[in-house]
Write a protein that holds these residues in place. Structure first.
Motif, mmCIF file in Angstrom:
data_model
loop_
_atom_site.group_PDB
_atom_site.id
_atom_site.type_symbol
_atom_site.label_atom_id
_atom_site.label_comp_id
_atom_site.label_asym_id
_atom_site.label_seq_id
_atom_site.Cartn_x
_atom_site.Cartn_y
_atom_site.Cartn_z
ATOM 1 N N PHE A 36 -33.762 -41.229 -10.895
ATOM 2 C CA PHE A 36 -34.220 -42.113 -10.866
ATOM 3 C C PHE A 36 -35.002 -42.340 -10.926
ATOM 4 C CE2 PHE A 36 -33.656 -46.884 -10.197
ATOM 5 C CZ PHE A 36 -33.674 -47.359 -11.598
ATOM 6 N N ALA A 37 -35.907 -42.780 -9.214
ATOM 7 C CA ALA A 37 -37.099 -42.759 -9.372
ATOM 8 C C ALA A 37 -37.565 -41.652 -10.322
ATOM 9 C CB ALA A 37 -37.353 -42.152 -7.549
ATOM 10 N N ILE A 38 -38.005 -40.455 -10.586
ATOM 11 C CA ILE A 38 -38.862 -40.049 -11.459
ATOM 12 C C ILE A 38 -38.349 -40.883 -12.656
ATOM 13 C CG2 ILE A 38 -38.943 -37.525 -12.557
ATOM 14 C CD1 ILE A 38 -37.792 -36.497 -9.930
ATOM 15 N N GLU A 39 -37.619 -41.269 -12.890
ATOM 16 C CA GLU A 39 -37.076 -41.737 -14.777
ATOM 17 C C GLU A 39 -38.325 -42.616 -14.298
ATOM 18 O OE1 GLU A 39 -34.017 -44.472 -17.100
ATOM 19 O OE2 GLU A 39 -33.626 -42.712 -15.592
ATOM 20 N N LEU A 40 -38.524 -43.916 -13.772
ATOM 21 C CA LEU A 40 -39.476 -45.105 -13.124
ATOM 22 C C LEU A 40 -40.378 -44.465 -13.623
ATOM 23 C CD1 LEU A 40 -37.188 -46.781 -10.776
ATOM 24 C CD2 LEU A 40 -37.501 -47.315 -12.755
ATOM 25 N N SER A 41 -41.276 -43.132 -13.207
ATOM 26 C CA SER A 41 -42.539 -43.180 -12.891
ATOM 27 C C SER A 41 -43.416 -42.853 -13.854
ATOM 28 C CB SER A 41 -42.597 -41.786 -11.556
ATOM 29 O OG SER A 41 -42.109 -40.452 -11.982
ATOM 30 N N ARG A 42 -41.925 -41.744 -15.016
ATOM 31 C CA ARG A 42 -41.902 -41.833 -16.328
ATOM 32 C C ARG A 42 -42.477 -42.019 -17.339
ATOM 33 N NH1 ARG A 42 -38.994 -40.672 -20.240
ATOM 34 N NH2 ARG A 42 -36.550 -40.870 -19.094
ATOM 35 N N LEU A 43 -41.336 -43.330 -17.478
ATOM 36 C CA LEU A 43 -41.296 -44.436 -17.993
ATOM 37 C C LEU A 43 -42.871 -45.288 -17.483
ATOM 38 C CD1 LEU A 43 -37.569 -45.541 -17.724
ATOM 39 C CD2 LEU A 43 -38.971 -44.920 -19.552
ATOM 40 N N ASN A 44 -42.680 -45.705 -16.886
ATOM 41 C CA ASN A 44 -44.709 -46.597 -16.269
ATOM 42 C C ASN A 44 -45.660 -45.683 -17.364
ATOM 43 O OD1 ASN A 44 -45.271 -48.573 -14.469
ATOM 44 N ND2 ASN A 44 -46.306 -47.265 -13.553
ATOM 45 N N VAL A 45 -45.560 -44.074 -17.173
ATOM 46 C CA VAL A 45 -46.904 -44.230 -17.609
ATOM 47 C C VAL A 45 -46.674 -43.985 -19.729
ATOM 48 C CG1 VAL A 45 -47.660 -41.396 -18.640
ATOM 49 C CG2 VAL A 45 -47.200 -42.137 -16.007
ATOM 50 N N GLU A 46 -45.495 -44.003 -19.437
ATOM 51 C CA GLU A 46 -44.912 -43.913 -21.144
ATOM 52 C C GLU A 46 -45.012 -45.036 -21.758
ATOM 53 O OE1 GLU A 46 -41.252 -42.400 -21.652
ATOM 54 O OE2 GLU A 46 -41.392 -39.955 -21.318
ATOM 55 N N HIS A 47 -45.358 -46.515 -20.867
ATOM 56 C CA HIS A 47 -44.940 -47.819 -21.372
ATOM 57 C C HIS A 47 -47.458 -48.020 -20.890
ATOM 58 C CE1 HIS A 47 -40.858 -49.360 -22.586
ATOM 59 N NE2 HIS A 47 -40.489 -48.013 -21.367
ATOM 60 N N SER A 49 -47.855 -49.296 -17.926
ATOM 61 C CA SER A 49 -48.162 -50.432 -17.347
ATOM 62 C C SER A 49 -47.962 -49.702 -15.543
ATOM 63 C CB SER A 49 -46.352 -50.828 -17.354
ATOM 64 O OG SER A 49 -46.118 -49.323 -17.453
ATOM 65 N N GLY A 50 -48.324 -47.911 -15.667
ATOM 66 C CA GLY A 50 -48.784 -47.787 -14.432
ATOM 67 C C GLY A 50 -49.276 -46.657 -13.694
ATOM 68 N N GLY A 51 -49.883 -46.059 -12.552
ATOM 69 C CA GLY A 51 -49.306 -44.381 -12.470
ATOM 70 C C GLY A 51 -48.269 -44.013 -12.463
ATOM 71 N N PRO A 52 -47.993 -42.280 -12.604
ATOM 72 C CA PRO A 52 -46.988 -42.005 -12.209
ATOM 73 C C PRO A 52 -46.098 -41.769 -10.616
ATOM 74 C CG PRO A 52 -48.800 -40.593 -12.049
ATOM 75 C CD PRO A 52 -49.367 -41.533 -12.302
ATOM 76 N N PHE A 53 -46.047 -43.241 -10.274
ATOM 77 C CA PHE A 53 -45.002 -43.425 -9.309
ATOM 78 C C PHE A 53 -43.572 -44.061 -9.519
ATOM 79 C CE2 PHE A 53 -49.183 -41.751 -8.323
ATOM 80 C CZ PHE A 53 -48.788 -40.349 -7.420
ATOM 81 N N GLY A 54 -42.508 -43.962 -8.809
ATOM 82 C CA GLY A 54 -41.466 -44.627 -9.304
ATOM 83 C C GLY A 54 -40.636 -44.209 -8.037
ATOM 84 N N ALA A 55 -40.130 -45.486 -7.350
ATOM 85 C CA ALA A 55 -39.358 -45.333 -6.282
ATOM 86 C C ALA A 55 -38.101 -46.389 -6.252
ATOM 87 C CB ALA A 55 -40.106 -46.207 -4.968
ATOM 88 N N ALA A 56 -36.913 -46.117 -5.286
ATOM 89 C CA ALA A 56 -35.850 -47.130 -5.674
ATOM 90 C C ALA A 56 -35.436 -47.391 -4.360
ATOM 91 C CB ALA A 56 -34.823 -46.901 -6.800
ATOM 92 N N VAL A 57 -35.140 -48.302 -3.482
ATOM 93 C CA VAL A 57 -34.240 -48.472 -2.516
ATOM 94 C C VAL A 57 -32.422 -48.474 -2.967
ATOM 95 C CG1 VAL A 57 -34.379 -49.879 -0.577
ATOM 96 C CG2 VAL A 57 -36.408 -50.416 -1.914
ATOM 97 N N PHE A 58 -32.294 -47.793 -1.864
ATOM 98 C CA PHE A 58 -30.665 -48.232 -1.822
ATOM 99 C C PHE A 58 -29.877 -48.315 -0.383
ATOM 100 C CE2 PHE A 58 -31.845 -45.048 -5.631
ATOM 101 C CZ PHE A 58 -31.575 -45.774 -6.435
ATOM 102 N N GLY A 59 -29.091 -49.442 -0.522
ATOM 103 C CA GLY A 59 -28.480 -49.829 0.262
ATOM 104 C C GLY A 59 -27.042 -48.924 0.452
ATOM 105 N N PRO A 60 -26.357 -49.562 1.654
ATOM 106 C CA PRO A 60 -24.782 -49.095 1.177
ATOM 107 C C PRO A 60 -24.189 -48.894 0.355
ATOM 108 C CG PRO A 60 -25.088 -50.323 3.594
ATOM 109 C CD PRO A 60 -26.455 -51.061 3.010
ATOM 110 N N GLN A 61 -23.510 -48.230 0.409
ATOM 111 C CA GLN A 61 -22.181 -47.433 -0.848
ATOM 112 C C GLN A 61 -22.868 -46.918 -1.931
ATOM 113 O OE1 GLN A 61 -20.749 -50.580 1.301
ATOM 114 N NE2 GLN A 61 -20.013 -48.438 2.405
ATOM 115 N N ASP A 62 -24.320 -46.876 -1.687
ATOM 116 C CA ASP A 62 -25.707 -46.265 -3.123
ATOM 117 C C ASP A 62 -25.649 -47.513 -4.096
ATOM 118 O OD1 ASP A 62 -25.489 -43.214 -2.098
ATOM 119 O OD2 ASP A 62 -23.299 -43.256 -3.277
ATOM 120 N N GLN A 63 -25.671 -48.354 -3.100
ATOM 121 C CA GLN A 63 -26.337 -50.035 -4.197
ATOM 122 C C GLN A 63 -27.772 -49.934 -4.153
ATOM 123 O OE1 GLN A 63 -25.943 -53.345 -1.569
ATOM 124 N NE2 GLN A 63 -26.346 -54.637 -4.019
#
Length: 189
Positions: A36-47, A49-63
């Motif tokens: 998912f983080a990689i997908e964000l990085s790819r979409l950021n470049v495709e759009h 809207s920024g450089g090729p980096f994506g990140a996501a914060v997840f809490g307990p139970q993979d939220q």
């Protein structure tokens, strides 16, 4: 007459982030989180809207708590890295500067190894697990980015602070996203 000092900072993610279909996503595996983080990085470049980096914060139970993409050039802010954006948005959402203060584990999944700035923020953000796609050497080999200096044993330093580091998750896909960006000439979105 001198200009007044700025007293407010306004950073945003691109509009396309609000259009992501997250309802049917399964983030139960480390691979799914990093993909998912990689997908964000790819979409950021495709759009563009920024450089090729994506990140996501997840809490307990993979939220999924928050996401971030690189917005440095678009927002005229050197701190607007994907990890930093994800941390700041998660902190605002939870109203906690230590993300795991309300319970954990809290995980950051990132498309590429954090640079020296994001490494430092990881120490203080209240992260229990750090999942990484591409390595810093991949970033530097495939793009024009300089990831900055890290301690020689940066993984050990994080481990000593209770942060588990898992590297090379979906590394080939992460490298492919970086390579595609690099082949575009590394535009500064």
């Amino acid at each position: 007459m001198p200009m007044p000092l700025p007293v407010q900072l306004h950073l945003t993610l691109p509009v396309w982030v609000m259009e992501l279909d997250l309802a049917s996503r399964d983030f139960s595996s480390d691979a799914a989180k990093v993909a998912f983080a990689i997908e964000l990085s790819r979409l950021n470049v495709e759009h563009a809207s920024g450089g090729p980096f994506g990140a996501a914060v997840f809490g307990p139970q993979d939220q999924l708590i928050a996401v971030g993409v690189n917005r440095v050039v678009r927002q005229s802010c050197s701190a607007a890295h994907a990890e930093m954006m994800a941390y700041m948005l998660a902190q605002q959402r939870l109203q906690q500067f230590r993300l795991n203060a309300l319970g954990g584990p809290v995980t950051l999944a990132t498309s590429a190894q954090p640079c020296c700035q994001c490494y430092g923020a990881t120490v203080w953000a209240g992260i229990d697990r750090l999942l990484i796609g591409a390595r810093a050497e991949d970033v530097e080999a495939l793009t024009s980015f300089d990831e900055g200096p890290l301690p020689a044993d940066w993984v050990g330093e994080l481990s000593r602070r209770g942060i588990e580091v898992v590297r090379d998750i979906e590394r080939d896909a992460a490298r492919a996203a970086l390579k595609a960006y690099g082949e575009l000439g590394g535009p500064n979105y």
